[in-house]
Structure formats: structure tokens, C-alpha cells
Design an enzyme around this catalytic site. Structure first.
Site, mmCIF file in Angstrom:
data_model
loop_
_atom_site.group_PDB
_atom_site.id
_atom_site.type_symbol
_atom_site.label_atom_id
_atom_site.label_comp_id
_atom_site.label_asym_id
_atom_site.label_seq_id
_atom_site.Cartn_x
_atom_site.Cartn_y
_atom_site.Cartn_z
ATOM 1 N N GLU A 197 0.795 -1.236 0.000
ATOM 2 C CA GLU A 197 0.000 0.000 0.000
ATOM 3 C C GLU A 197 0.826 1.284 0.000
ATOM 4 O OE1 GLU A 197 -2.896 -0.385 3.147
ATOM 5 O OE2 GLU A 197 -3.798 -2.154 2.232
ATOM 6 N N ASN A 216 2.144 -4.531 -3.513
ATOM 7 C CA ASN A 216 0.751 -4.938 -3.317
ATOM 8 C C ASN A 216 -0.073 -3.719 -2.904
ATOM 9 O OD1 ASN A 216 -1.177 -7.197 -2.909
ATOM 10 N ND2 ASN A 216 -1.034 -6.722 -0.714
ATOM 11 N N GLU A 268 -6.040 -10.500 -2.030
ATOM 12 C CA GLU A 268 -6.850 -10.371 -0.799
ATOM 13 C C GLU A 268 -8.340 -10.271 -1.123
ATOM 14 O OE1 GLU A 268 -5.320 -7.266 1.773
ATOM 15 O OE2 GLU A 268 -3.247 -7.732 1.263
ATOM 16 N N ASP A 284 -12.116 -10.120 -1.454
ATOM 17 C CA ASP A 284 -13.411 -10.297 -0.789
ATOM 18 C C ASP A 284 -14.382 -9.309 -1.408
ATOM 19 O OD1 ASP A 284 -12.492 -7.974 0.576
ATOM 20 O OD2 ASP A 284 -12.255 -9.011 2.493
ATOM 21 N N HIS A 302 -10.162 -5.903 -2.596
ATOM 22 C CA HIS A 302 -11.177 -5.761 -1.540
ATOM 23 C C HIS A 302 -12.335 -4.980 -2.166
ATOM 24 C CE1 HIS A 302 -8.866 -7.437 1.714
ATOM 25 N NE2 HIS A 302 -7.849 -6.629 1.468
#
Ligand code: XIL
Length: 470
Positions: A156, A198, A263, A265, A234
Site C-alpha cells: 500500500e 501490493n 486479498e 473479498d 477488496h
């Protein structure tokens, strides 16, 4: 291995008015991991240490659906170096041990992040930050050398507008040069691990993805050892699907790096309902298809597999239901099947097992069969049940029964032939008397399509029983 274990035959059993067909090899071998592996990819789930004591949870995590895991917290700076130069690897080691015992590879996450960073790092004089950073990366990457196949070296680095995140003490002390330095340090400590950058909100094209693209392009041009770009994914159904995700992944791949969904979701504003579930399923399907369409997309990781342990509700107020398994560890057929079909698999409703008509139920109460069903649906007021063995190990196994059809308030029954005993069941209520098993649904699971799962013991033989639904 599992393929060999259950290879074999279709069983065809006629029992009174019931006809029962199960192809065991097909039913038991198709997992998210097996489907992904057929395309040379992995399918994984994040996990976290407190969850590893939940045996119903670990049975699924290690039961064959997932070929990869990422520790959700265990390898972050606050866990690995809470005080300067005093390292603790206990939690990360526990995840590695679980993964190795269950044939899962591990993505290391993460060497450098502005969050979950102990206070002492931010309090260092600027002149000491680089040495502390290099020491951290060196010690952690050296400890996990040979145990992780990849590292999120930098996590990030960008704000949403594509500017560098200036709240990072590494950026404050070193400017954007900290990124190249971090990758070089990681390569020296573990030359075999794939080194990733990432971030989130870079999944679709936009200012932040452009900034990441330009950074990776520059790093490659400078000979910095970067091997991959992670896209956290996400997602939230209320914000829309990322713009041109496949093309976005492809342009990164074209820079000569691997890409991965790290990641995934798909959250929603609670409460969950059928419409939101259907939208969520299209998101899952689209993300998976975007990865599968890009040769250098090496794998997909969901950020844990069950709503029971999702980070979403505690982070995004009023939101949740983001994962393909619900809080009771029951698979959500919508999201799960969307991943299966995205990976090129077929959903099990194509091979129904037992049908028994119950004409007393009004057809108006029925729901339409899942859109993916390719065979003719059972008559209104009827249901079918398909039993499969999801995974087994010496003495134990995990089973799953899918209920299809139009019978709200279904009852599923079978008789074990080999002394199997159910120890735990989710998605319904079980009663076992001797060999006879009867399952009725949890209230939220009463309307097909429904799924329930269970853990049971077995010895010697573990035949698939004939199952009835009424
Ligand atoms: C999350 C974990 O899942 C939570 O348990 C923790 O409290 C906060 O961090 N982006 C990342 C992950 O890179 O490390 C974050 O994980 C989720 C967002």
C-alpha cells in the site's frame, strides 16, 4: 493424491422409487485448488492464528479447497519485531506449519507497511530509518527463506489519488527510494522468493493503478528486483466493479511481472439478501475470469474463506457477508459456484442424485432452480440431495450435501454403511441414530439451493451413501 484415493467408478444404485447416481471421482476431486491448478494457478485463503484452534474451520481450510495461504497478521512488523531488533516468529511459524501439513504454499505478507507498525519505528530519527528497515527485511525474509514462495515486500505505497503515501515513515525518511531499497534488501535475504508490491483500489484502471503502473515500469527500467504486482481486490458491491480489470492486469503483466489477486473479498451493506448475493457472485466470477484470462496471473487468494473470520465487519461499519462461506462455515452456493465456473469448473447441480416428490407443497412457494442447472429441474415441491466427500484423512472426513429443487423446509436422510459417525454439522441440525442420519435445515438455509457440511469419523471403508430428500 486424493484423485488416486477415490479414483474409480460411478455408483448406480436403484432403491425403491429413488434413483441415485454419484460419480465419486468427479464429486470428490473438484476443489477450487484443483480447478485453479488445472490452469497452472493456485487458489488460496488467508488465515490468522486465533482461527487455527477452530477445528471445523481448519478442516475446511486444509481440506483440499485451498492450495495456498497468506497469514493475515502473523508476519507483519508489529508481530515480528515489536521492539527494535527483538524478533518473534512464533505466529508466522504456526501458519507455515499448518500450511506444510496441508499441502498449501505460503505468500509472505508483508515486509513493509505503514499500518500495524510498532510505535518505535515511527519515533526513530530519520537518519536511522533506513538501517532499521533493512534490518527488519533482512531478518524476517531470512527466517522464512524456503518457506514462503513470495513476499509482499511493499504494501500500500499509494494514496487513492496516485500520490505516494506520505504518512509512511519510510517515505518520510527516504522518499520513494525506500521502495527500490526494500526490494534489493529482500532479494539479498531470499533470492528465491518472488518479490511483490501490493495495493488496493488498483484492481481497475484509474489514477491509482496508473501510478502503480508507472512505478513498476520505472523499477523494472532501473533493474530493481521486482517480480510481481499484487491486486488486493477488496471489493464492495455498492461501489461497482473495477474498470477494465482484465486489461489492467494484462498491462502490468506486459511489463514483465507476474500478477496475483491477493486479498479478494466482496462485501455488501448488511443485511445480506438474494439480490446482493447474486451481484456478489458476478463480482467473484468476474475477478476470477480476469485472472484466468491473463497468462501471468499466477493465483487468487481470498481474504479468509468464511464470514466468521472476515476483517470486513470490524473495519467497514454495517458491511459484511463478503466471503464464499458464511458465518456457520456453510458454503454460499451463489458465490462459491461463481468462483467454480470462473475457474472453468462445472457446478454439481448438473448431476442430481435423489428425487422424491412432495406434491403437498404449493409451487408458488418454490424458488427457481439455480441458473447454472443444465438438467431439467425436479418437479415443484421436490428436492434432490447430492452427497460428496470433500476431503478425508486417517480416521476422519469432511462431507458436504447440496440440496437443490423447490422444497422449502427439506429433510435429508441417509444410512451409513461403514460405521461412520458425525461429530459436527453446520448449516442444519443433525440427528444420528445408529447408522441412520437425518438432517433438517437451519432457518436461514431452508430454501434450496442449500448446502450443509459435516465432519465425521470413518474406518476402513467410507462409502458414499444413497441420500434422500423430502
Ligand atoms: C487486515 C487483517 O485481516 C486484520 O485482521 C487486521 O486487523 C488489519 O489488517 N490490506 C492488507 C491486509 O494488506 O494486511 C489487511 O489485513 C487488509 C487490508
Amino acid at each position: 493424491m486424493r484423485r488416486a484415493l477415490i479414483a474409480g467408478a460411478a455408483a448406480l444404485v436403484a432403491a425403491g422409487t429413488f434413483t441415485f447416481v454419484i460419480t465419486r471421482a468427479e464429486a470428490a476431486t473438484q476443489t477450487l485448488q484443483s480447478l485453479a491448478a488445472a490452469g497452472g494457478r493456485y487458489f488460496g485463503s488467508a488465515t490468522d492464528n486465533p482461527e487455527l484452534t477452530d477445528t471445523a474451520y481448519t478442516a475446511i481450510l486444509g481440506g483440499g479447497e485451498f492450495g495456498q495461504t497468506t497469514p493475515g497478521n502473523a508476519m507483519k512488523w508489529d508481530s515480528t519485531e515489536p521492539t527494535q531488533n527483538s524478533f518473534s516468529f512464533t505466529k508466522g511459524d504456526a501458519v507455515i506449519t499448518f500450511a506444510q501439513a496441508h499441502n498449501m504454499k505460503v505468500r509472505g505478507h508483508t515486509l513493509l507497511w505503514h499500518n500495524q507498525l510498532p510505535g518505535w519505528v515511527s519515533q526513530l530519527p530519520a537518519a536511522q530509518v533506513q538501517a532499521a528497515m533493512e534490518n527488519h527485511i533482512t531478518q524476517v525474509a531470512a527466517h522464512y527463506k524456503g518457506k514462503v514462495f513470495a513476499w509482499d515486500v511493499v504494501n500500500e505505497p499509494f494514496n487513492d489519488d496516485g500520490t505516494f503515501r506520505s504518512t509512511s515513515p519510510f517515505y518520510t525518511a527516504m522518499g520513494s527510494d525506500y521502495i527500490a531499497d526494500a526490494f534489493r534488501t529482500a532479494r539479498a535475504a531470499d533470492p528465491d522468493a518472488k518479490l511483490y508490491i501490493n495495493d488496493y483500489n488498483t484492481d481497475g484502471q484509474g489514477a491509482k493503478a496508473d501510478a502503480m503502473y508507472n512505478l513498476v515500469k520505472t523499477l523494472k527500467a532501473q533493474g530493481v528486483p521486482i517480480d510481481g504486482v499484487g491486486f488486493q481486490a477488496h471489493l464492495a458491491i455498492q461501489y461497482g466493479f473495477p474498470t477494465n480489470m482484465q486489461a489492467n492486469l494484462q498491462r502490468f503483466a506486459d511489463l514483465g511481472v507476474d500478477v496475483a489477486i491477493t486479498e479478494l473479498d466482496v462485501r455488501m451493506v448488511l443485511p445480506r439478501d438474494a439480490t446482493k448475493d447474486a451481484t456478489q457472485a458476478t463480482y467473484y466470477n468476474n475477478v476470477v475470469k480476469a485472472c484466468v484470462a491473463v497468462t501471468r496471473c499466477v493465483g487468487i487468494t481470498i481474504w479468509d474463506y468464511t464470514d466468521k473470520y472476515s476483517w470486513v465487519p470490524s473495519t467497514f461499519s454495517g458491511q459484511g457477508a463478503a466471503l464464499p462461506w458464511d458465518e456457520n462455515l456453510a458454503k454460499k452456493p451463489t458465490a462459491y459456484n461463481a468462483i467454480v465456473t470462473g475457474l472453468g469448473g462445472t457446478v454439481s447441480s448438473a448431476s442430481p442424485s435423489v428425487t422424491s416428490a412432495s406434491p403437498s407443497v404449493s409451487p408458488s412457494k418454490s424458488v427457481s432452480p439455480s441458473a447454472s442447472a443444465s438438467t431439467s429441474p425436479p418437479p415443484a415441491g421436490a428436492c434432490t440431495a447430492t452427497y460428496k466427500i470433500v476431503g478425508s484423512w486417517p480416521g476422519g472426513f469432511q462431507g458436504e450435501v447440496s440440496v437443490a429443487g423447490t422444497k422449502p423446509g427439506w429433510t435429508v436422510k441417509w444410512t451409513f454403511a461403514n460405521g461412520q459417525t458425525i461429530s459436527q454439522l453446520w448449516g442444519g441440525t443433525v440427528s444420528q441414530s445408529g447408522a441412520s442420519v437425518t438432517v433438517t435445515p437451519a432457518s436461514w438455509n431452508a430454501t434450496p439451493p442449500a448446502t450443509f457440511g459435516f465432519l465425521a469419523s470413518w474406518n476402513g471403508t467410507n462409502a458414499v451413501p444413497a441420500v434422500t430428500c423430502s
